[in-house]
Design a protein around this motif. Sequence first.
Motif, short mmCIF file in Angstrom:
data_model
loop_
_atom_site.label_atom_id
_atom_site.label_comp_id
_atom_site.label_asym_id
_atom_site.label_seq_id
_atom_site.Cartn_x
_atom_site.Cartn_y
_atom_site.Cartn_z
N LEU A 18 -12.88 9.15 -11.99
CA LEU A 18 -13.42 9.34 -10.58
C LEU A 18 -12.47 9.48 -9.64
O LEU A 18 -12.56 10.45 -8.58
N ALA A 19 -11.43 8.55 -9.67
CA ALA A 19 -10.30 8.73 -8.52
C ALA A 19 -9.78 10.21 -8.67
O ALA A 19 -9.26 10.82 -7.68
N GLY A 20 -9.72 10.75 -9.79
CA GLY A 20 -9.20 12.18 -10.02
C GLY A 20 -10.19 13.15 -9.49
O GLY A 20 -9.99 14.39 -9.68
N CYS A 21 -11.38 12.88 -9.31
CA CYS A 21 -12.44 13.73 -8.83
C CYS A 21 -12.71 13.87 -7.32
O CYS A 21 -13.91 14.20 -6.75
N GLY A 22 -11.76 13.26 -6.67
CA GLY A 22 -11.71 13.35 -5.24
C GLY A 22 -12.55 12.49 -4.29
O GLY A 22 -13.06 12.61 -3.22
N VAL A 23 -13.11 11.39 -5.26
CA VAL A 23 -13.98 10.27 -4.55
C VAL A 23 -13.50 9.90 -3.09
O VAL A 23 -14.14 9.33 -2.42
N ASN A 24 -11.96 9.46 -3.29
CA ASN A 24 -11.22 9.01 -2.08
C ASN A 24 -10.83 10.04 -1.06
O ASN A 24 -10.70 10.28 0.17
N SER A 25 -9.98 11.09 -2.03
CA SER A 25 -9.34 12.01 -1.25
C SER A 25 -10.16 13.02 -0.35
O SER A 25 -9.93 13.44 0.64
N ILE A 26 -11.37 13.37 -0.89
CA ILE A 26 -12.11 14.32 -0.14
C ILE A 26 -12.77 13.59 1.25
O ILE A 26 -12.41 14.16 2.43
N PRO A 27 -13.21 12.47 1.39
CA PRO A 27 -13.43 11.79 2.70
C PRO A 27 -12.07 11.82 3.64
O PRO A 27 -12.45 11.78 4.87
N THR A 28 -10.92 11.25 2.86
CA THR A 28 -9.99 11.17 3.67
C THR A 28 -9.46 12.49 4.45
O THR A 28 -9.47 12.60 5.46
N ALA A 29 -9.67 13.49 3.71
CA ALA A 29 -9.26 14.73 4.17
C ALA A 29 -10.37 15.60 5.17
O ALA A 29 -9.95 15.91 6.13
N GLU A 30 -11.49 14.92 5.00
CA GLU A 30 -12.71 15.21 5.90
C GLU A 30 -12.23 14.52 7.36
O GLU A 30 -12.47 15.11 8.36
#
Length: 200
Positions: A18-30
């Motif tokens: 899941l971590a590799g699927c943007g679960v954290n990185s997408i909200p951070t970038a948004e």
Amino acid sequence: MFRQFAPVALVATLAVPLAGCGVNSIPTAEENAKARWADVQNEYQRRADLIPNLVSTVQGYAKQEREVLTQVTQARAQATSMQVSGDDLTDPAKVEAYQAAQNTLGGTIGRLLSITENYPDLKSNANFMALQSQLEGTENRITIARRDYNQAVQDYNTRIRTFPDAVGAKIFYGAKPMTPFKATATNAESAPRVDFGNTN
């Protein structure tokens, strides 16, 4: 004992993919893109806050330039009434309307500043010179804020379209691309020209 640790092991096993699927990185970038948009709005507000003082200073010298002064005041009112929240950044029409209002205001500032050539006393007014300096600094800040916003939008839009984050973007967030700031007016790549006829 093994049964106690089974849920923990399952969560740990699922967390890695899941971590590799943007679960954290997408909200951070948004959130980063939304914060950079707030910076853009802040700098435009700073410019809008300078305008009443600039208009008042010019008005004291150039009473007959009422049409230009009225246009600047109306353009400022329209630009400050336009609000685009972080959630609106995926709606190109709202972003473009905001940009158009800011471009109109920039154009009227240019017309306001060009009338100073007819008023030599105005060019030497200390308050006017201070406003000139603040306006130049603000236009530079606007340019930097727009650049930083566009970079954050590019990072976000790339992240939601590339594997593996695209999986999380679609499944968990229904993420849509954000709209970058675009030059929409003639000569919009340049800040309004601030020329008070100073040679130094």
